[in-house]
Design a protein around this motif. Structure first.
Motif, mmCIF file in Angstrom:
data_model
loop_
_atom_site.group_PDB
_atom_site.id
_atom_site.type_symbol
_atom_site.label_atom_id
_atom_site.label_comp_id
_atom_site.label_asym_id
_atom_site.label_seq_id
_atom_site.Cartn_x
_atom_site.Cartn_y
_atom_site.Cartn_z
ATOM 1 N N GLY A 169 0.834 -1.194 0.000
ATOM 2 C CA GLY A 169 0.000 0.000 0.000
ATOM 3 C C GLY A 169 0.866 1.240 0.000
ATOM 4 O O GLY A 169 2.045 1.193 0.362
ATOM 5 N N LEU A 170 0.272 2.356 -0.408
ATOM 6 C CA LEU A 170 0.991 3.611 -0.507
ATOM 7 C C LEU A 170 0.466 4.591 0.536
ATOM 8 O O LEU A 170 -0.718 4.935 0.529
ATOM 9 C CB LEU A 170 0.827 4.204 -1.910
ATOM 10 N N LEU A 171 1.330 5.004 1.437
ATOM 11 C CA LEU A 171 0.996 6.011 2.431
ATOM 12 C C LEU A 171 1.541 7.342 1.940
ATOM 13 O O LEU A 171 2.748 7.573 1.939
ATOM 14 C CB LEU A 171 1.603 5.671 3.797
ATOM 15 N N LEU A 172 0.627 8.208 1.489
ATOM 16 C CA LEU A 172 1.015 9.525 1.009
ATOM 17 C C LEU A 172 0.987 10.524 2.153
ATOM 18 O O LEU A 172 0.062 10.508 2.974
ATOM 19 C CB LEU A 172 0.063 9.986 -0.101
ATOM 20 N N ARG A 178 7.255 -1.517 -4.298
ATOM 21 C CA ARG A 178 7.057 -0.112 -4.679
ATOM 22 C C ARG A 178 6.206 0.001 -5.935
ATOM 23 O O ARG A 178 5.284 0.815 -5.998
ATOM 24 C CB ARG A 178 8.420 0.550 -4.869
ATOM 25 N N ARG A 179 6.487 -0.822 -6.917
ATOM 26 C CA ARG A 179 5.713 -0.805 -8.165
ATOM 27 C C ARG A 179 4.265 -1.220 -7.894
ATOM 28 O O ARG A 179 3.328 -0.615 -8.396
ATOM 29 C CB ARG A 179 6.358 -1.750 -9.189
ATOM 30 N N GLY A 180 4.074 -2.267 -7.093
ATOM 31 C CA GLY A 180 2.725 -2.727 -6.773
ATOM 32 C C GLY A 180 1.932 -1.696 -5.998
ATOM 33 O O GLY A 180 0.740 -1.485 -6.248
ATOM 34 N N ALA A 181 2.586 -1.005 -5.043
ATOM 35 C CA ALA A 181 1.906 0.038 -4.271
ATOM 36 C C ALA A 181 1.471 1.173 -5.189
ATOM 37 O O ALA A 181 0.350 1.676 -5.078
ATOM 38 C CB ALA A 181 2.818 0.549 -3.162
ATOM 39 N N HIS A 182 2.339 1.567 -6.119
ATOM 40 C CA HIS A 182 1.990 2.634 -7.072
ATOM 41 C C HIS A 182 0.822 2.204 -7.958
ATOM 42 O O HIS A 182 -0.120 2.973 -8.160
ATOM 43 C CB HIS A 182 3.179 2.963 -7.961
ATOM 44 N N ARG A 183 0.896 0.995 -8.487
ATOM 45 C CA ARG A 183 -0.159 0.506 -9.376
ATOM 46 C C ARG A 183 -1.495 0.471 -8.658
ATOM 47 O O ARG A 183 -2.499 0.995 -9.146
ATOM 48 C CB ARG A 183 0.207 -0.898 -9.902
ATOM 49 N N GLU A 184 -1.521 -0.160 -7.500
ATOM 50 C CA GLU A 184 -2.772 -0.300 -6.751
ATOM 51 C C GLU A 184 -3.330 1.056 -6.317
ATOM 52 O O GLU A 184 -4.523 1.307 -6.436
ATOM 53 C CB GLU A 184 -2.555 -1.202 -5.532
ATOM 54 N N HIS A 238 3.769 -4.579 2.522
ATOM 55 C CA HIS A 238 4.767 -3.528 2.393
ATOM 56 C C HIS A 238 4.069 -2.175 2.355
ATOM 57 O O HIS A 238 3.242 -1.933 1.471
ATOM 58 C CB HIS A 238 5.584 -3.719 1.112
ATOM 59 N N THR A 239 4.396 -1.312 3.304
ATOM 60 C CA THR A 239 3.869 0.043 3.310
ATOM 61 C C THR A 239 4.923 0.948 2.700
ATOM 62 O O THR A 239 6.002 1.132 3.273
ATOM 63 C CB THR A 239 3.536 0.510 4.738
ATOM 64 N N VAL A 240 4.628 1.482 1.524
ATOM 65 C CA VAL A 240 5.530 2.391 0.824
ATOM 66 C C VAL A 240 5.119 3.808 1.225
ATOM 67 O O VAL A 240 3.979 4.211 1.004
ATOM 68 C CB VAL A 240 5.442 2.180 -0.703
ATOM 69 N N ILE A 241 6.037 4.532 1.832
ATOM 70 C CA ILE A 241 5.760 5.870 2.353
ATOM 71 C C ILE A 241 6.361 6.890 1.395
ATOM 72 O O ILE A 241 7.546 6.795 1.031
ATOM 73 C CB ILE A 241 6.355 6.030 3.760
#
Length: 153
Positions: free
Chosen positions: A28-31, A66-72, A99-102
């Motif tokens: 997931g992507l934490l913005l 990172r790629r998966g978080a961006h895509r999702e 994986h939490t991508v910050i």
């Protein structure tokens, strides 16, 4: 025409005996922007519907977190702003990991209409996250993530 096989679907049981979506893990992507983080309330029809978590989901076979978080996140938020990566936190359950991508947004961002896996989004101060009904796995890791982003509880 090339057919693409979706290898991201299905539940798995981790080494701890818990059931998770995504046979290859999830991300997931934490913005972050102006001291706040972007959360998404999950739609009723998805796993743990109604809870708050990150835009994200199951990884495809061989896909980097990172790629998966961006895509999702792009699918669920209707696109992404320009971002700068900060860190990645991995919650390893044995045979499965999240994986939490910050990342920091480089401009203000108002999410658009996504794929329907979330019902709404909200920018919140890190100190407000605990007051929300969180996805159980996100709740378990939030204190680690809050420390990484400087939003200690």
């Amino acid at each position: 025409m090339t057919l693409t096989v979706d290898t991201s679907r299905g539940f798995v049981v981790c080494a701890h005996g818990c059931r998770h979506w995504g046979p290859h893990g999830a991300a997931g992507l934490l913005l972050r922007h102006d001291g706040r983080v972007l959360l998404q309330q999950r739609a009723p029809h998805v796993h743990h519907g109604g809870t708050w978590s990150l835009p994200g989901g199951a990884l495809h076979a061989g896909e980097k977190p990172r790629r998966g978080a961006h895509r999702e996140a792009s699918e669920e938020l209707g696109g992404l702003p320009r971002i700068r990566h900060h860190a990645t936190h991995t919650n390893d359950h044995g045979r499965w990991a999240y994986h939490t991508v910050i990342a920091d947004t480089l401009e203000p961002f108002a999410p658009g209409r996504g794929d329907g896996e979330g019902t709404r989004t909200r920018w919140v101060a890190p100190g407000q996250v605990d007051g929300l009904r969180l996805h159980p796995d996100f709740a378990d890791t939030w204190h680690h993530i809050a420390t990484l982003i400087g939003g200690r509880r």
